[in-house]
Design an enzyme around this catalytic site. Structure first.
Site, PDB file in Angstrom:
ATOM      1  N   HIS A  35      36.926  43.121  23.233  1.00  0.00           N
ATOM      2  CA  HIS A  35      38.214  42.546  22.850  1.00  0.00           C
ATOM      3  C   HIS A  35      38.589  42.875  21.408  1.00  0.00           C
ATOM      4  CE1 HIS A  35      37.340  40.170  26.438  1.00  0.00           C
ATOM      5  NE2 HIS A  35      38.563  39.694  26.425  1.00  0.00           N
TER       6      HIS A  35
ATOM      7  N   GLU B 152      44.279  48.577  35.527  1.00  0.00           N
ATOM      8  CA  GLU B 152      44.965  49.268  34.434  1.00  0.00           C
ATOM      9  C   GLU B 152      45.414  50.663  34.826  1.00  0.00           C
ATOM     10  OE1 GLU B 152      42.214  47.513  34.126  1.00  0.00           O
ATOM     11  OE2 GLU B 152      42.908  45.831  32.886  1.00  0.00           O
TER      12      GLU B 152
HETATM   13  C1  LIG Z   1      39.360  45.996  32.792  1.00  0.00           C
HETATM   14  C2  LIG Z   1      39.776  44.625  32.394  1.00  0.00           C
HETATM   15  N1  LIG Z   1      41.074  44.290  32.423  1.00  0.00           N
HETATM   16  C3  LIG Z   1      41.474  43.072  32.042  1.00  0.00           C
HETATM   17  C4  LIG Z   1      40.571  42.143  31.640  1.00  0.00           C
HETATM   18  C5  LIG Z   1      41.045  40.766  31.176  1.00  0.00           C
HETATM   19  N2  LIG Z   1      40.653  39.740  32.118  1.00  0.00           N
HETATM   20  C6  LIG Z   1      39.510  39.060  31.963  1.00  0.00           C
HETATM   21  S1  LIG Z   1      39.199  38.066  33.228  1.00  0.00           S
HETATM   22  C7  LIG Z   1      40.620  38.479  34.019  1.00  0.00           C
HETATM   23  C8  LIG Z   1      40.931  37.881  35.359  1.00  0.00           C
HETATM   24  C9  LIG Z   1      39.843  38.152  36.331  1.00  0.00           C
HETATM   25  O1  LIG Z   1      40.126  37.571  37.546  1.00  0.00           O
HETATM   26  P1  LIG Z   1      39.105  37.610  38.744  1.00  0.00           P
HETATM   27  O2  LIG Z   1      38.599  39.008  38.943  1.00  0.00           O
HETATM   28  O3  LIG Z   1      39.754  36.961  39.905  1.00  0.00           O
HETATM   29  O4  LIG Z   1      37.863  36.755  38.251  1.00  0.00           O
HETATM   30  P2  LIG Z   1      37.838  35.244  37.761  1.00  0.00           P
HETATM   31  O5  LIG Z   1      38.135  35.250  36.296  1.00  0.00           O
HETATM   32  O6  LIG Z   1      38.847  34.498  38.543  1.00  0.00           O
HETATM   33  O7  LIG Z   1      36.455  34.770  37.999  1.00  0.00           O
HETATM   34  C10 LIG Z   1      41.326  39.411  33.258  1.00  0.00           C
HETATM   35  C11 LIG Z   1      42.635  39.963  33.614  1.00  0.00           C
HETATM   36  C12 LIG Z   1      39.212  42.528  31.609  1.00  0.00           C
HETATM   37  N3  LIG Z   1      38.242  41.678  31.209  1.00  0.00           N
HETATM   38  N4  LIG Z   1      38.845  43.762  32.004  1.00  0.00           N
END
Ligand SMILES: Cc1ncc(C[n+]2csc(CCOP(=O)(O)OP(=O)(O)O)c2C)c(N)n1
Lengths: 373, 339
Positions: free
Chosen positions: B129, B60
């Site tokens: 959220h 972000e």
């Molecule tokens: C700071 C933040 N930004 C955005 C999100 C929304 N979000 C939740 S999971 C995710 C993707 C995460 O991907 P990754 O780190 O590859 O982990 P995975 O879900 O694939 O295990 C996002 C964008 C969040 N939870 N926290």
């Protein structure tokens, strides 16, 4: 000196440390082999059992969500080998800092099935006592936990302990400032911490190439941290790599970074629709690398696993899944006034006042009901 | 007029702004192929291509910080923060850079940046959220902060925000994404009320009830319910939280003499506190009763199963209305509670 940036490295999925081929044949790896020499048929069977249980409970979580009992669920199907291989390699007094997709680790750390579901149901923010399981509460803010693990590891250093802090995060998380700052701190202070990046290819809809044009494990050396890129669907390789990493950190060598290359078979969460961004062929290609069938093939060939044992494991997993369901179906939502609990350790006059006013407000309904009667 | 959900109205507003000005670019996590987790950017990638619709890395601070540079280069970035609770990693860039660049450069650098935030609770979500962080931004000079409450405003105000040379933090109540309303898709945005103005949603004479975002609907419900008791409530949708349109607010308070402000965010140092402070400065002698706030409790946002006790509902608003009218209420009936 690297001047390498290449798409190839991103896509060369077989360029990972590995001990079992996708069809379950044992291959040699001079670096990893010594770390798993002691694992006999029984030990490998128990890794199989742990993965099967993780998968079964994950499936139960999805079912419970689909049936309307949970608000959300983040499936981990396909990623069992990382959780089981790495968490089993840890000592009970090592402290783990997971994201939200490693809930099966809670079971491995001694949690009960209820610990996996009540937060997803929206009853509480977290269930278990982090100090009892030596497992931090699930983290939703992407990457935040990596810094906590490094700080905890710095604490271990100051206390003169030989425990290790371990942190789990995804490929997407590797873009966050926090994760990069965690690597800076860990490296600068030689903190006993192991970074476990589950590169499951997708951060919701974004392919890993949006986060990194270079193998993620390749970044760590730039921070002065040794790293390894390991086949995340090979539980044997995950165990070996983790044992190596833990030992390095435990002996004062400082941080280690593991990139476990895997695939999220299901949606990101039950709210996600992966058909919008990835194709069936990719999914099927990864199905052929499944961590459970891989170990099963190996064990069966060695005569260390038979139908009967698999059926027994299935029954055990069903039992745990049933406990999980039971925890959900018998969950009692807490009284309204408890929203004020645990905001502070010590009394806070502002909040006490607010609480008293809200209690009076709630009581006014009871009073109304009374006068109406 | 077309009947659209708020989500579709936002998509239409984005689409129109992008078609009108090729310097408008949209960026954020999952906004491309997926169309955003709420599908607000759905279809934009196909229409405008990947140089104008950018799936960013999951960072972000990176999203907002690079938008600053793009703005300096003459683009008009519209960034999506995936959920309210994830704006905090970008907080430093928003507060230290986005808000202050115009001032620091003595007006030479403009920050025509729109920061869209799916916002607030009531949707049964998991932790982080459902947050209401608006007061942090309202407290920061250099930012404009708006909150929409219906599809027409969503459509119009989003285009106004994008057209503004000032940075705008644009709050979209996710609870209303699927709520429908009439939208004039062809109307000239220049003819619409400026986004800094509040709107009297419903006229009334006994109490001024001030709300914004999803809380406007709750306020209107409360006004309707109060009618049965013969109480006439004027409901004001603030629309803009920085600046607040005190002309509209004060005119109403001078008429009714009684004020209730409601919002989901905690009350302490919140927007309601600011609004009431300004009202007492400007209309003290018109007030017939102490103004009241009906807000979220000053607690971390609770787990989903308890959120209904946190969110101000119709009953809590009516209880406050009873207080300003000195009718029997939860405080007069409670023994031992200090007022
Ligand atoms: C700071 C933040 N930004 C955005 C999100 C929304 N979000 C939740 S999971 C995710 C993707 C995460 O991907 P990754 O780190 O590859 O982990 P995975 O879900 O694939 O295990 C996002 C964008 C969040 N939870 N926290």
């Amino acid at each position: 000196m690297y001047t390498l940036t290449t798409d190839e490295a991103m896509t060369a999925l077989d360029d990972t440390a590995r001990l079992l081929t996708p069809d379950g044949c044992r291959i040699a790896d001079a670096r990893l082999d010594p770390w798993v020499e002691d694992l006999d048929g029984a030990a490998l069977r128990s890794l199989y059992r742990d993965m099967a249980i993780a998968r079964r409970m994950d499936a139960e979580g999805v079912a419970l969500q689909r049936q309307g009992h949970l608000g959300l669920w983040a499936p981990a199907q396909g990623q069992e080998a990382i959780a089981v291989g790495t968490a089993r390699a840890c000592r009970a007094d090592d402290f783990l800092f997971p994201s939200y997709r490693e809930l099966s680790i809670a079971i491995l750390r001694g949690g009960v099935p209820a610990d996996l579901v009540l937060a997803w149901r929206g009853e509480v923010h977290s269930t278990y006592d982090p100090f009892e399981l030596r497992l931090a509460s699930p983290q939703i803010i992407i990457g935040a936990q990596t810094l906590h693990a490094v700080g905890y590891a710095m604490g271990i250093q100051r206390d003169g302990g030989d425990q290790v802090a371990v942190t789990y995060f995804g490929d997407g998380a590797s873009s966050q400032g926090d994760v990069n700052e965690a690597m800076v701190f860990a490296s600068s202070f030689t903190a006993p911490v192991v970074f476990v990046c589950s590169n499951n290819q997708w951060a919701i809809s974004e392919p890993v190439a949006v986060q990194s044009r270079f193998p993620i494990a390749g970044r760590a050396p730039g921070f002065g941290i040794p790293s390894m890129r390991v086949d995340g669907n090979d539980v044997l390789a995950c165990t070996a790599a983790m044992r190596w990493a833990l030992e390095h950190a435990r002996r004062g060598g400082g941080p280690v970074f593991l990139e476990a290359v895997t695939y999220r078979m299901g949606p990101h969460t039950t709210s996600d629709d992966p058909t919008r961004y990835r194709d069936r062929e990719e999914l099927e290609a990864w199905r052929a690398r499944d961590p459970l069938t891989r170990l099963e093939a190996f064990l069966r060939a060695a005569g260390d696993l038979d139908d009967e044992t698999i059926a027994a494991i299935g029954r055990e997993a069903d039992g745990l899944a049933a406990q999980m369901r039971e925890a959900v179906l018998t969950a009692r939502t807490r009284p309204a006034i408890e929203v004020f609990d645990d905001v502070y350790c010590e009394p806070h006059t502002g909040l006490e006042h607010q609480r008293a006013r809200f209690a009076a407000y709630l009581d006014s309904f009871a009073a109304d009901a009374g006068s109406a009667r | 007029m077309t009947s659209l959900t708020m989500g579709a109205a936002l998509t239409a507003g984005l689409h129109r702004a992008m078609a009108a000005d090729e310097r408008v670019i949209v960026m954020g996590e999952d906004i491309g192929r997926l169309g955003g987790v709420f599908r607000i950017t759905d279809g934009l990638l196909d229409e405008f291509g990947p140089t104008r619709v950018i799936d960013t890395p999951l960072a972000e601070s990176g999203i907002v910080g690079t938008a600053v540079g793009l703005a300096m280069r003459g683009f008009r970035p519209v960034v999506e923060i995936q959920f309210d609770g994830f704006v905090y990693p970008a907080f430093d860039q928003i507060v230290c850079q986005v808000a202050k660049l115009h001032y620091r450069t003595r007006g030479r650098v403009h920050m025509p940046l729109t920061i869209r935030i799916p916002w607030a609770g009531g949707v049964g979500a998991v932790e982080h959220h459902s947050e209401s962080p608006e007061a942090y931004f309202v407290h920061t000079a250099g930012l404009r902060v708006v909150a929409v409450s219906n599809p027409q405003d969503a459509y119009t105000m989003l285009q106004q925000a994008i057209a503004s040379d000032d940075p705008v933090v644009f709050f979209e109540p996710k609870r209303l994404y699927h709520t429908k309303g009439e939208v004039d898709l062809d109307g000239d945005v220049a003819d619409a009320a400026p986004m800094g103005l509040a709107r009297v949603e419903r006229e009334g004479s006994d109490v001024t009830l001030i709300a914004y975002g999803a809380q406007v609907a709750t306020a209107l419900d409360a006004a309707l319910a109060a009618e049965d008791d013969g109480i006439s409530i004027e409901v004001i949708d603030l629309r803009s939280l920085s600046p607040v349109d005190y002309r509209t607010v004060a005119a109403s308070v001078r008429k009714t003499g009684r004020v209730v402000v409601t919002h989901e965010a905690g009350g302490e140092a919140g927007v309601g506190a600011e609004v009431i402070a300004s009202i007492t400065e400007q209309c003290f002698h018109y007030l017939e009763a102490p103004p009241q706030r009906v807000t979220g409790h000053d607690i971390p946002y609770p787990p989903a199963k308890l959120e209904k006790h946190h969110l101000p509902d119709l009953d809590r608003i009516l209880d406050a209305v009873d207080r300003v009218l000195d009718r029997p209420n939860s405080l007069t009936s409670a023994a031992g509670v200090e007022r």
